[in-house]
Motif scaffolding. Structure first.
Motif, short mmCIF file in Angstrom:
data_model
loop_
_atom_site.label_atom_id
_atom_site.label_comp_id
_atom_site.label_asym_id
_atom_site.label_seq_id
_atom_site.Cartn_x
_atom_site.Cartn_y
_atom_site.Cartn_z
N PRO A 72 49.26 26.85 44.45
CA PRO A 72 48.51 26.12 43.41
C PRO A 72 47.02 25.95 43.68
N HIS A 73 46.58 26.21 44.90
CA HIS A 73 45.18 25.92 45.23
C HIS A 73 44.37 27.14 45.65
N MET A 74 45.03 28.20 46.06
CA MET A 74 44.27 29.33 46.60
C MET A 74 45.06 30.64 46.51
N ILE A 75 44.30 31.72 46.67
CA ILE A 75 44.88 33.05 46.82
C ILE A 75 44.66 33.46 48.27
N ILE A 76 45.72 33.85 48.95
CA ILE A 76 45.62 34.25 50.35
C ILE A 76 45.96 35.73 50.45
N SER A 83 42.40 38.95 59.92
CA SER A 83 42.58 37.54 59.58
C SER A 83 42.83 37.39 58.09
N PRO A 84 43.66 36.44 57.68
CA PRO A 84 43.89 36.23 56.25
C PRO A 84 42.59 35.90 55.53
N LEU A 85 42.47 36.41 54.33
CA LEU A 85 41.30 36.14 53.50
C LEU A 85 41.71 35.16 52.41
N VAL A 86 41.00 34.05 52.32
CA VAL A 86 41.37 32.98 51.40
C VAL A 86 40.36 32.89 50.26
N ILE A 87 40.88 32.89 49.04
CA ILE A 87 40.06 32.66 47.85
C ILE A 87 40.44 31.29 47.29
N ASN A 88 39.53 30.36 47.40
CA ASN A 88 39.78 29.03 46.84
C ASN A 88 39.71 29.11 45.32
N LYS A 89 40.69 28.52 44.65
CA LYS A 89 40.72 28.58 43.19
C LYS A 89 39.45 28.00 42.55
N LYS A 90 38.86 27.03 43.21
CA LYS A 90 37.66 26.40 42.67
C LYS A 90 36.47 27.36 42.67
N ASP A 91 36.54 28.41 43.51
CA ASP A 91 35.43 29.36 43.61
C ASP A 91 35.55 30.52 42.63
N ILE A 92 36.68 30.61 41.92
CA ILE A 92 36.89 31.71 40.98
C ILE A 92 36.05 31.48 39.72
N LEU A 171 43.46 44.08 37.74
CA LEU A 171 43.06 42.68 37.59
C LEU A 171 41.84 42.43 38.47
N ARG A 172 40.77 41.97 37.84
CA ARG A 172 39.54 41.68 38.57
C ARG A 172 39.33 40.17 38.65
N VAL A 173 39.11 39.71 39.87
CA VAL A 173 38.84 38.29 40.11
C VAL A 173 37.45 38.18 40.72
N ASP A 174 36.57 37.45 40.05
CA ASP A 174 35.18 37.32 40.50
C ASP A 174 34.94 35.95 41.12
N THR A 175 34.27 35.96 42.26
CA THR A 175 33.79 34.72 42.87
C THR A 175 32.29 34.89 43.14
N ASP A 176 31.66 33.84 43.63
CA ASP A 176 30.23 33.93 43.94
C ASP A 176 29.97 34.91 45.09
N LYS A 177 30.91 34.99 46.03
CA LYS A 177 30.69 35.79 47.22
C LYS A 177 31.15 37.23 47.09
N SER A 178 32.16 37.47 46.25
CA SER A 178 32.71 38.82 46.18
C SER A 178 33.52 39.00 44.89
N PHE A 180 37.07 40.97 43.50
CA PHE A 180 38.34 41.49 44.01
C PHE A 180 39.06 42.25 42.90
N ILE A 181 39.55 43.43 43.24
CA ILE A 181 40.34 44.23 42.32
C ILE A 181 41.77 44.29 42.84
N PHE A 182 42.71 43.77 42.05
CA PHE A 182 44.12 43.76 42.43
C PHE A 182 44.85 44.86 41.64
N TYR A 183 45.56 45.72 42.36
CA TYR A 183 46.33 46.79 41.74
C TYR A 183 47.77 46.30 41.59
#
Length: 200
Positions: A72-76, A83-92, A171-178, A180-183
């Motif tokens: 509910p809070h992040m994409i890991i 190392s796991p890469l974490v995308i905080n939902k608030k940053d999307i 599926l493209r997910v945009d954040t301030d830092k990067s 992400f393209i999900f296949y």
């Protein structure tokens, strides 16, 4: 089993500013330079250098076995040996379904690489069998690793490209830092899960 509260699935992933390749290549280059300076003239040292590069290529292949986990809070993003890469939902900033416009380009690259790999395999095989006569075991191993490293690298590239070909939509997910393209086989469902979590 995937639910709206817990999603976990293996899928291919591309991202901008991905440092994972550098984390593989830099140690390979450093180790190669050190061995080059210390003992390049020996067959054992040359074999060790090639083994380092082959291992690096294998790591580049293994790291593509990405598993995406959504809570509910992040994409890991889990990648082997990384190392796991974490995308905080608030940053999307944005979530969009995009057409896979790189399909024709990747298909062309795969086709070219396949023909090139077949040709190089034939030539390298000839060179290896002609060159192996009368050499020691270490020299033979060194010759094999030298003749086939490019074929091995091309195989890794082809496999990684082929894994991305079947998807017409991404599926493209945009954040301030990067970005992400999900296949995903079901990008609409993945988008729905992410957006549901964003508002949860």
């Amino acid at each position: 089993m995937n639910t709206d509260n817990q999603f976990k699935q293996k899928m291919q992933l591309d991202m901008t500013f991905d440092k994972s390749m550098l984390k593989v290549l830099v140690p390979m280059i450093v180790a190669t330079l050190i061995l080059y300076a210390l003992c390049l003239r020996t067959s054992e040292c040359k074999i060790l250098i090639y083994v380092i590069w082959y291992m690096g290529f294998i790591i580049l292949l293994i790291k593509e076995r990405t598993q995406v986990e959504i809570d509910p809070h992040m994409i890991i993003i889990h990648r082997p040996l990384m190392s796991p890469l974490v995308i905080n939902k608030k940053d999307i900033k944005d979530v969009q379904i995009k057409k896979n416009r790189n399909y024709a380009y990747r298909l062309a690259i795969v086709t070219i690489l396949l023909f090139l790999t077949i040709y190089i395999s034939y030539k390298s095989g000839q060179d290896f069998f002609y060159g192996i006569a009368g050499v020691s075991l270490m020299e033979g191993i060194n010759l094999f690793l030298y003749d086939f490293w490019l074929i091995f690298l091309e195989a890794v590239v082809i496999i990684n490209l082929l894994k991305r070909l079947p998807y017409s939509n991404l599926l493209r997910v945009d954040t301030d830092k990067s970005n992400f393209i999900f296949y995903s086989k079901e990008p609409e469902e993945l988008k729905r899960i992410i957006e549901t979590h964003e508002t949860a």
